[in-house]
Write a protein that holds these residues in place. Structure first.
Motif, PDB file in Angstrom:
ATOM      1  N   GLY A  27      22.035  50.275  27.013  1.00  0.00           N
ATOM      2  CA  GLY A  27      22.156  48.889  27.441  1.00  0.00           C
ATOM      3  C   GLY A  27      22.541  48.748  28.893  1.00  0.00           C
ATOM      4  O   GLY A  27      22.376  49.670  29.701  1.00  0.00           O
ATOM      5  N   VAL A  28      23.058  47.581  29.249  1.00  0.00           N
ATOM      6  CA  VAL A  28      23.416  47.290  30.636  1.00  0.00           C
ATOM      7  C   VAL A  28      24.871  46.853  30.722  1.00  0.00           C
ATOM      8  O   VAL A  28      25.430  46.303  29.766  1.00  0.00           O
ATOM      9  N   THR A  29      25.459  47.132  31.866  1.00  0.00           N
ATOM     10  CA  THR A  29      26.801  46.639  32.177  1.00  0.00           C
ATOM     11  C   THR A  29      26.657  45.579  33.261  1.00  0.00           C
ATOM     12  O   THR A  29      25.988  45.816  34.276  1.00  0.00           O
ATOM     13  N   ALA A  30      27.244  44.427  33.064  1.00  0.00           N
ATOM     14  CA  ALA A  30      27.051  43.306  33.991  1.00  0.00           C
ATOM     15  C   ALA A  30      28.388  42.660  34.341  1.00  0.00           C
ATOM     16  O   ALA A  30      29.391  42.834  33.640  1.00  0.00           O
ATOM     17  N   THR A  31      28.384  41.931  35.449  1.00  0.00           N
ATOM     18  CA  THR A  31      29.532  41.106  35.835  1.00  0.00           C
ATOM     19  C   THR A  31      29.036  39.695  36.115  1.00  0.00           C
ATOM     20  O   THR A  31      27.848  39.470  36.377  1.00  0.00           O
ATOM     21  N   ALA A  32      29.944  38.753  36.057  1.00  0.00           N
ATOM     22  CA  ALA A  32      29.638  37.366  36.423  1.00  0.00           C
ATOM     23  C   ALA A  32      30.900  36.736  36.977  1.00  0.00           C
ATOM     24  O   ALA A  32      32.018  37.179  36.684  1.00  0.00           O
ATOM     25  N   LEU A  33      30.708  35.706  37.797  1.00  0.00           N
ATOM     26  CA  LEU A  33      31.849  34.993  38.370  1.00  0.00           C
ATOM     27  C   LEU A  33      32.398  33.958  37.393  1.00  0.00           C
ATOM     28  O   LEU A  33      33.606  33.769  37.284  1.00  0.00           O
ATOM     29  N   GLU A  34      31.497  33.277  36.708  1.00  0.00           N
ATOM     30  CA  GLU A  34      31.905  32.220  35.785  1.00  0.00           C
ATOM     31  C   GLU A  34      31.007  32.247  34.559  1.00  0.00           C
ATOM     32  O   GLU A  34      29.863  32.724  34.621  1.00  0.00           O
ATOM     33  N   ALA A  35      31.522  31.711  33.439  1.00  0.00           N
ATOM     34  CA  ALA A  35      30.740  31.610  32.214  1.00  0.00           C
ATOM     35  C   ALA A  35      31.113  30.345  31.465  1.00  0.00           C
ATOM     36  O   ALA A  35      32.275  29.913  31.483  1.00  0.00           O
TER      37      ALA A  35
ATOM     38  N   GLY B 299      45.157  39.193  28.321  1.00  0.00           N
ATOM     39  CA  GLY B 299      46.404  38.458  28.499  1.00  0.00           C
ATOM     40  C   GLY B 299      47.122  38.828  29.774  1.00  0.00           C
ATOM     41  O   GLY B 299      47.881  38.044  30.330  1.00  0.00           O
ATOM     42  N   GLY B 300      46.886  40.044  30.272  1.00  0.00           N
ATOM     43  CA  GLY B 300      47.649  40.521  31.419  1.00  0.00           C
ATOM     44  C   GLY B 300      46.962  40.358  32.753  1.00  0.00           C
ATOM     45  O   GLY B 300      47.595  40.465  33.793  1.00  0.00           O
ATOM     46  N   SER B 301      45.654  40.118  32.762  1.00  0.00           N
ATOM     47  CA  SER B 301      44.938  39.969  34.029  1.00  0.00           C
ATOM     48  C   SER B 301      43.984  38.798  33.918  1.00  0.00           C
ATOM     49  O   SER B 301      43.848  38.180  32.863  1.00  0.00           O
ATOM     50  N   ASP B 302      43.316  38.491  35.026  1.00  0.00           N
ATOM     51  CA  ASP B 302      42.372  37.384  35.011  1.00  0.00           C
ATOM     52  C   ASP B 302      40.949  37.869  34.763  1.00  0.00           C
ATOM     53  O   ASP B 302      39.983  37.198  35.104  1.00  0.00           O
ATOM     54  N   LEU B 303      40.808  39.055  34.148  1.00  0.00           N
ATOM     55  CA  LEU B 303      39.504  39.568  33.760  1.00  0.00           C
ATOM     56  C   LEU B 303      39.310  39.342  32.272  1.00  0.00           C
ATOM     57  O   LEU B 303      40.269  39.292  31.507  1.00  0.00           O
ATOM     58  N   SER B 304      38.057  39.225  31.837  1.00  0.00           N
ATOM     59  CA  SER B 304      37.759  39.173  30.410  1.00  0.00           C
ATOM     60  C   SER B 304      36.458  39.916  30.164  1.00  0.00           C
ATOM     61  O   SER B 304      35.599  39.987  31.039  1.00  0.00           O
ATOM     62  N   VAL B 305      36.341  40.484  28.967  1.00  0.00           N
ATOM     63  CA  VAL B 305      35.178  41.299  28.621  1.00  0.00           C
ATOM     64  C   VAL B 305      34.483  40.683  27.413  1.00  0.00           C
ATOM     65  O   VAL B 305      35.126  40.276  26.446  1.00  0.00           O
ATOM     66  N   THR B 306      33.148  40.642  27.492  1.00  0.00           N
ATOM     67  CA  THR B 306      32.339  40.056  26.429  1.00  0.00           C
ATOM     68  C   THR B 306      31.219  41.019  26.067  1.00  0.00           C
ATOM     69  O   THR B 306      30.576  41.594  26.947  1.00  0.00           O
ATOM     70  N   LEU B 307      30.989  41.204  24.779  1.00  0.00           N
ATOM     71  CA  LEU B 307      29.869  42.010  24.292  1.00  0.00           C
ATOM     72  C   LEU B 307      28.816  41.074  23.721  1.00  0.00           C
ATOM     73  O   LEU B 307      29.132  40.130  22.986  1.00  0.00           O
ATOM     74  N   ALA B 308      27.559  41.335  24.071  1.00  0.00           N
ATOM     75  CA  ALA B 308      26.466  40.488  23.589  1.00  0.00           C
ATOM     76  C   ALA B 308      25.199  41.326  23.498  1.00  0.00           C
ATOM     77  O   ALA B 308      25.138  42.452  23.996  1.00  0.00           O
TER      78      ALA B 308
ATOM     79  N   LYS C 276      27.395  44.615  28.104  1.00  0.00           N
ATOM     80  CA  LYS C 276      28.836  44.475  28.279  1.00  0.00           C
ATOM     81  C   LYS C 276      29.052  43.652  29.549  1.00  0.00           C
ATOM     82  O   LYS C 276      28.640  44.046  30.641  1.00  0.00           O
ATOM     83  N   LEU C 277      29.671  42.514  29.407  1.00  0.00           N
ATOM     84  CA  LEU C 277      29.837  41.572  30.521  1.00  0.00           C
ATOM     85  C   LEU C 277      31.316  41.433  30.870  1.00  0.00           C
ATOM     86  O   LEU C 277      32.140  41.161  29.991  1.00  0.00           O
ATOM     87  N   THR C 278      31.645  41.619  32.140  1.00  0.00           N
ATOM     88  CA  THR C 278      33.012  41.409  32.613  1.00  0.00           C
ATOM     89  C   THR C 278      33.024  40.215  33.555  1.00  0.00           C
ATOM     90  O   THR C 278      32.250  40.169  34.519  1.00  0.00           O
ATOM     91  N   LEU C 279      33.887  39.255  33.270  1.00  0.00           N
ATOM     92  CA  LEU C 279      34.070  38.120  34.180  1.00  0.00           C
ATOM     93  C   LEU C 279      35.106  38.514  35.227  1.00  0.00           C
ATOM     94  O   LEU C 279      36.225  38.896  34.892  1.00  0.00           O
ATOM     95  N   VAL C 280      34.706  38.428  36.499  1.00  0.00           N
ATOM     96  CA  VAL C 280      35.548  38.891  37.602  1.00  0.00           C
ATOM     97  C   VAL C 280      35.728  37.758  38.599  1.00  0.00           C
ATOM     98  O   VAL C 280      34.742  37.167  39.048  1.00  0.00           O
ATOM     99  N   PRO C 281      36.969  37.432  38.994  1.00  0.00           N
ATOM    100  CA  PRO C 281      37.171  36.421  40.034  1.00  0.00           C
ATOM    101  C   PRO C 281      36.504  36.866  41.335  1.00  0.00           C
ATOM    102  O   PRO C 281      36.447  38.054  41.659  1.00  0.00           O
ATOM    103  N   GLU C 282      35.999  35.904  42.097  1.00  0.00           N
ATOM    104  CA  GLU C 282      35.243  36.227  43.307  1.00  0.00           C
ATOM    105  C   GLU C 282      36.059  37.052  44.289  1.00  0.00           C
ATOM    106  O   GLU C 282      35.536  37.970  44.928  1.00  0.00           O
ATOM    107  N   GLU C 283      37.368  36.792  44.389  1.00  0.00           N
ATOM    108  CA  GLU C 283      38.183  37.517  45.364  1.00  0.00           C
ATOM    109  C   GLU C 283      38.378  38.982  44.978  1.00  0.00           C
ATOM    110  O   GLU C 283      38.747  39.811  45.807  1.00  0.00           O
ATOM    111  N   LYS C 284      38.119  39.332  43.719  1.00  0.00           N
ATOM    112  CA  LYS C 284      38.264  40.726  43.277  1.00  0.00           C
ATOM    113  C   LYS C 284      36.925  41.434  43.114  1.00  0.00           C
ATOM    114  O   LYS C 284      36.874  42.610  42.759  1.00  0.00           O
ATOM    115  N   LEU C 285      35.848  40.709  43.371  1.00  0.00           N
ATOM    116  CA  LEU C 285      34.522  41.212  43.043  1.00  0.00           C
ATOM    117  C   LEU C 285      34.197  42.526  43.733  1.00  0.00           C
ATOM    118  O   LEU C 285      33.764  43.495  43.102  1.00  0.00           O
TER     119      LEU C 285
END
Length: 669
Positions: free
Chosen positions: A266-274, A203-212, A324-333
């Protein structure tokens, strides 16, 4: 930020390739092939590349490469147009080019027998033949400096039972790659069926975390397709995967695959969009697609999965891997990736490579080098700049800011394309100066990673002197490269130049006057004569019958053989060498900060206690007592403590403890 249009990019690229070909006295298509391969190797698309040309009826090839594990064979061809904004690459031409690559593959053994073992073509055929015996698939690459008009690619084929992929890099794709904000095309992955997940939107930032939980088979296939591109945003993950297969992970995968999920982190990953599937309430329930996927921790796990699947022929059907996947905006990557990687595994501090500190080096180099003007050495009176392209495409972006033709000409006159160089060039020049030719011979990506590790361990002071001297190394390299071509090094020119430069630097004790090279923007006649004498001797050591020079050059034994060549520095060169090796100051600011933190962790009262103990016991000299009192006073008042005072104070503290000072006892008394 302004960007050059595709048409401008195509014209500028064509002009640059023509200029490079003329300067290197080489063909335009081969020069273009080298240019594209440099870009693709830096981006992790290809590896272990060799440029060599052969053309006959039904056959045309410009080079080959292979993956680090040998499971993929690449063949390269080029179609170059002098009218890139007019011509279009049609489907028939594309299909013909791919067929001619396969034609070479069928005839390679026969072609090889028609040429002397020391020729480029014989070594090309030999290298391709050797790589083919290990390969599990084949990739055909077509490079073009003009756009494709084909709406579909030719049908995929097979060769002797091996799957064959077709990859087209036309000017449009090159343009998109060089202008990509993250340094390359994003990796896009579709999950069919969608991957069930648990996702939390911040809610406070433009990041989100997903577990899969991702199937191990799919992760291995992703690495097979994208290789180190999947890890390119974090050098630590790349190093985890580089040639290493974890025995424990491998044993579990082969013997207890159903327990892998329980045993492995496991692995820790990032993505720009989902793209997520959602339930009736709008909650994310499964991942349909990821764009810009990167693995930032778990490189060794990924590489071992790939090894078991494609080398051991193991069955990964029962293997699952937590993600563990974190969605990160490109400008903060670029800011977020190293932090996510760092905090995802804090137990392995010794081998951790700090991405941001290395990035700071390149930012500083770019900033300082932009302020340097190279003296006019051609009598024109026009001072110029060596343009450090920290991010690919930055030169074109800057040029695009100059709108009129006259402004563009003025920009190019002040910043010639021939003086443009990349991070890969910088790493190559410095590593050769430091005697690491076998790393340079291993390719741009591996050499750059080694360079980053070096500057992490021994960070240089990036000032004007440092930048000038690195550029002088580049001028030296370019001059030796011309000599290697003149001596007939052919397609082995890169490895011959690499080893000639390294041996020259070592033989002179790294006392070549780099400041003079910068001032004159050329190497002295004495250096040229020495390199000219050394080059053919190096050629005999690295180009040998029965050995592929490009493979031999990657081995430390090759460097040992070159070091063993009987050759002495000519007296003309010896007379102009510096009395001492060129000095490069080391940036100790990080170490100084660590020492200051260590000092400030000791309370002022403890320093007072140390000084009292020293006066009572006379175990420390008066100067050392005064140092302790001075530090106590400065800490209490918040006054700055300069680095040499920090070092002196810590030495006094250690000496006092060794002589019997006990902080707790003294403070209590």
């Amino acid at each position: 930020m302004a960007e050059a249009s595709l048409a401008d990019y195509a014209r500028n690229l064509t002009s640059e390739i023509q200029s490079r070909a003329e300067a290197d006295n080489d063909s335009i298509p081969k020069t273009f092939t080298r240019y594209v391969l440099e870009i693709l190797e830096e981006g992790g698309f290809v590896a272990n590349t060799t440029v060599a040309y052969h053309d006959e009826l039904g056959v045309m090839i410009f080079g080959y490469g292979y993956s680090d594990d040998g499971t993929v064979l690449d063949l390269y061809t080029t179609d170059f147009s002098l009218a890139p904004t007019v011509d279009k690459l049609n489907k028939a031409t594309i299909e013909r080019q791919y067929k001619r690559l396969l034609g070479f593959l069928r005839k390679a053994a026969n072609i090889q027998g028609n040429f002397d073992p020391t020729t480029d073509i014989h070594q090309l055929c030999e290298g391709v033949g050797k790589a083919l015996t290990e390969a599990g698939r084949i990739r055909l690459f077509l490079f073009a400096n003009y756009e494709s008009s084909a709406r579909s690619m030719p049908e995929t084929q097979s060769f002797d039972g091996l799957p064959v992929e077709q990859h087209l890099w036309d000017v449009g794709r090159l343009y998109r790659h060089e202008n990509s904000g993250t340094g390359g095309e994003p990796i896009v992955v579709d999950f069919d069926p969608p991957l069930p997940c648990l996702s939390v939107e911040s809610g406070g930032s433009d990041l989100s975390v997903t577990l899969a939980v991702i199937p191990g088979q799919q992760l291995a296939e992703l690495y097979e397709e994208h290789r180190t591109r999947l890890l390119e945003l974090n050098v630590r993950a790349f190093l985890q995967a580089r040639g290493k297969v974890n025995g424990g992970i491998r044993k579990t995968l082969l013997e207890e695959p159903d327990l892998f999920l329980a045993y492995n982190n496991g692995v820790t990953a990032t993505a720009l969009e989902a793209d997520f599937a959602r339930d009736a309430e709008g909650n994310r329930t499964a991942i349909r697609r990821l764009s810009g996927l990167q693995i930032v921790n778990g490189g060794q796990t990924t590489a071992t999965l790939h090894h078991v699947r494609y080398r051991d022929k193991g069955d990964l059907a029962d293997v699952s891997v937590q993600m563990k996947l974190t969605l990160v905006p490109e400008e903060k990557l670029m800011d977020m990736v190293p932090l996510i990687s760092k905090y995802s595994n804090t137990q392995n501090k010794v081998t951790e490579v700090d991405f941001s500190s290395n990035d700071k080096f390149h930012v500083d180099f770019e900033r300082v080098s932009r302020s340097l003007w190279a003296p006019a050495a051609d009598g024109s009176g026009q001072d110029t700049r060596w343009w450090y392209e920290r991010a690919r495409g930055s030169y074109a972006v800057e040029e695009a800011k100059h709108v009129t033709p006259a402004a563009k000409r003025k920009f190019r006159a002040a910043n010639p394309t021939g003086k443009r160089f990349t991070k890969a060039d910088l790493a190559k020049w410095v590593n050769l100066w430091n005697g690491l030719p076998y790393w340079v011979a291993r390719g741009a990506q591996k050499n750059f990673t080694e360079f980053r590790m070096h500057i992490k361990d021994t960070p240089p002071v990036v000032d004007a002197d440092y930048c000038r001297r690195v550029i002088a190394m580049g001028i030296l390299f370019k001059e030796v490269d011309k000599l290697a071509k003149a001596h007939g090094a052919g397609s082995q020119k890169a490895v011959v130049t690499t080893y000639t430069v390294a041996r020259l630097c070592e033989a002179t004790g790294r006392r070549i006057d780099l400041d003079r090279i910068w001032r004159e923007q050329r190497v002295s006649p004495a250096v040229i004569l020495a390199a000219n004498d050394l080059c053919p001797r190096v050629m005999k050591a690295v180009i040998q019958e029965g050995r592929l020079a490009t493979e031999w050059g990657k081995k430390e034994q090759c460097w040992q053989d070159v070091q063993g060549i009987s050759w002495e520095v000519p007296t003309t060169l010896a007379a102009e060498l510096l009395p001492q090796p060129v000095d490069f100051a080391v940036d100790t600011s990080e170490q100084e900060q660590e020492r200051l933190s260590e000092l400030t962790d000791i309370a002022p009262a403890e320093w007072h206690a140390l000084a009292d103990w020293a006066r009572e016991t006379l175990r420390l000299e008066l100067k050392e007592q005064q140092t302790a009192m001075a530090v106590a006073t400065k800490l209490a008042s918040g006054a700055p403590i300069i680095p040499h005072q920090v070092r002196q104070a810590l030495a006094v503290y250690d000496k006092a403890v060794e002589l019997g000072f006990s902080p707790a006892t003294q403070l209590y008394s």
